[in-house]
Scaffold this active site. Structure first.
Site, PDB file in Angstrom:
ATOM      1  N   GLU A 220      47.567  33.848  42.332  1.00 29.62           N
ATOM      2  CA  GLU A 220      46.409  33.261  41.655  1.00 29.62           C
ATOM      3  C   GLU A 220      46.626  31.732  41.604  1.00 29.62           C
ATOM      4  O   GLU A 220      47.745  31.282  41.351  1.00 29.62           O
ATOM      5  CB  GLU A 220      46.387  33.831  40.223  1.00 29.62           C
TER       6      GLU A 220
ATOM      7  N   LYS B 150      37.496  36.531  39.543  1.00 25.55           N
ATOM      8  CA  LYS B 150      38.182  37.272  38.478  1.00 25.55           C
ATOM      9  C   LYS B 150      37.159  37.815  37.477  1.00 25.55           C
ATOM     10  O   LYS B 150      36.244  37.086  37.066  1.00 25.55           O
ATOM     11  CB  LYS B 150      39.150  36.302  37.790  1.00 25.55           C
TER      12      LYS B 150
ATOM     13  N   CYS C 153      45.244  39.125  38.197  1.00 21.58           N
ATOM     14  CA  CYS C 153      46.062  39.064  36.980  1.00 21.58           C
ATOM     15  C   CYS C 153      45.457  39.801  35.768  1.00 21.58           C
ATOM     16  O   CYS C 153      45.590  40.997  35.634  1.00 21.58           O
ATOM     17  CB  CYS C 153      46.386  37.616  36.651  1.00 21.58           C
TER      18      CYS C 153
HETATM   19  N1  GLN Z   1      47.723  39.600  31.179  1.00 18.70           N
HETATM   20  C1  GLN Z   1      48.222  38.467  31.919  1.00 18.70           C
HETATM   21  C2  GLN Z   1      49.456  37.907  31.218  1.00 18.70           C
HETATM   22  O1  GLN Z   1      49.668  38.215  30.070  1.00 18.70           O
HETATM   23  C3  GLN Z   1      47.132  37.469  32.082  1.00 18.70           C
HETATM   24  C4  GLN Z   1      47.533  36.168  32.750  1.00 18.70           C
HETATM   25  C5  GLN Z   1      46.498  35.685  33.717  1.00 18.70           C
HETATM   26  O2  GLN Z   1      45.375  36.203  33.800  1.00 18.70           O
HETATM   27  N2  GLN Z   1      46.862  34.724  34.522  1.00 18.70           N
HETATM   28  O3  GLN Z   1      50.254  37.203  31.810  1.00 18.70           O
END
Ligand code: GLN
Length: 416
Positions: A55, A133, A183
């Site tokens: 990402e 996203k 993510c």
């Molecule tokens: N759930 C992910 C975390 O806690 C979210 C991080 C992201 O979207 N970059 O790292």
């Protein structure tokens, strides 16, 4: 017509990076250096069919306002520094490349929309899909990112000659039903949805995804977040001391490249104790198993699990079962109305491309990028919802700290 069982063989590579905000050029030049090292290690015959970047792979992640991110936004998914790199990598290896980048989209009424996106570039260097996203992390919200209006999506990736008819041995062109999760897409929506809704993996079960690609900037548990128990300064001090102990600068490791193309170097199956007190940033060459196990848990609908079969005969042991079905035709924790486990005897490959390094002195990213296959084998006695579960084959994970490339060969079956 009879359906055919086809075996698909792919080489999948992940580029794990530590991009820092304001240093796009330096990051890009490290990528080329890393790719050179990778090519040197590969030899001639083996090349990747798919390369996945994290990402916001080149820009860094912790943007705090629209103004902060503005210079890094790309107005056209098929232009800009991230696309250019993906195009070069695709042409270099004759492969697909997926890269996370920040997108600015102006709609027909001149309204601006900002997205956290991933571009999919085909072997000819053409943009074939752009995913935005769907579930946002609070850092995304700080700069005005919007949710993907289309939600989770599937698209086809064509792999000519990569299939083999398992009955006749005939070589076949295959088109894989693919999806992307960036993510937070793997987490419960806004961290508020019920954990057992498993939105992203349920979507992928219901839509028969065969290749699931996850560009990520996932945090290590020693990061400072809204949910941290300790004060920000205490956490920052802890991180600084920790990095010093490993002789690392405040932004973490850069340029100490790890290239792992060893098919025998499988991820060790380790059950971490979720109750363990603070998990520090240590054993930097190894994957963070608390992350690996958590990601696996988020893919619970893909994992063999004893209680699912049991529940199917005895509804009463699981009260929310009927309730969920009244909401629609979806599967619930991998079960459908007709069968205990929708994924039984199917296969899917998942690619988790996470970044590493540290931003703002507060945020440690967990690295640990990996390639796994869910094999759909139902083990009646299986109770582990972590790396001990035998229905997932952990082909390999990078360590948590250093930049690098991991490549694995995956063989998996599809039905056509
Ligand atoms: N759930 C992910 C975390 O806690 C979210 C991080 C992201 O979207 N970059 O790292």
């Amino acid at each position: 017509m009879n359906s055919r069982k086809i075996s698909v063989g792919l080489n999948i590579a992940i580029v794990q990076l530590n991009p820092q905000i304001g240093q796009v050029k330096q990051t890009v030049s490290r990528v080329y250096e890393l790719i050179d090292k990778f090519k040197g290690t590969l030899g001639s015959q083996k090349t990747p069919d798919l390369v996945v970047f994290p990402e916001f792979a080149l820009t860094g992640y912790n943007f705090h306002s629209r103004e902060h991110i503005l210079p890094y936004l790309t107005n056209d998914p098929s232009k800009g520094v991230s696309f250019d790199l993906a195009e070069k990598v695709s042409k270099m290896f004759n492969c697909y490349t997926v890269i996370g980048y920040p997108e600015r989209y102006i709609d027909s009424s001149e309204k601006e929309h900002l997205y956290n996106s991933a571009a999919v570039v085909d072997p000819d260097g053409k943009l074939v899909f752009n995913y935005r996203k769907s579930f946002l992390y609070n850092t995304d919200e700080e700069w005005g990112c919007e949710e993907n209006p289309n939600g989770f999506q599937n698209f086809n990736l064509d792999f000519p000659g990569k299939g083999t008819d398992l009955r006749t041995g005939e070589k076949l062109d295959v088109s894989l039903n693919s999806s992307i999760g960036i993510c937070m897409d793997l987490s419960p929506y806004k961290f508020q949805a019920p954990f057992d809704k498993f939105e992203f993996s349920t979507y992928n079960i219901d839509n028969n995804s065969e290749l699931i690609i996850c560009p990520m900037a996932w945090l290590h548990s020693s990061s400072y977040t809204n949910h941290s128990n300790d004060s920000k300064s205490k956490v920052m001090h802890g991180i600084e001391t920790n990095l010093k102990n490993h002789s690392l600068p405040l932004h973490g490791s850069q340029g100490k490249f790890v290239v792992d193309i060893d098919e025998n170097n499988k991820t060790e199956r380790i059950e971490n104790d979720s109750d363990s007190i603070e998990i520090s940033y240590s054993e930097l060459d190894k994957p963070d198993m608390s992350n690996v196990n958590y990601w696996l848990l988020r893919f619970m609908p893909f994992l063999s699990c004893m209680f699912r079969n049991k529940r199917f005969v005895d509804d009463s042991s699981f009260p929310s079962y009927d309730l969920e079905y009244s909401c629609g035709e979806k599967s619930y924790m991998g079960s459908t109305k007709d069968s205990p486990w929708a994924f039984k005897d199917k296969n899917a490959t998942i690619v988790l491309a996470n970044r590493c390094g540290v931003e703002d002195g507060t945020t440690i990213f967990a690295g640990s990028s990996g390639i796994w296959k869910f094999n759909g084998q139902d083990v009646d006695t299986e109770t582990n919802l972590n790396s001990l579960n035998e229905s997932v084959e952990l082909l390999g994970n990078l360590g948590k700290c250093h930049e690098g490339i991991i490549m694995r060969h995956v063989d998996f079956e599809i039905i056509r």
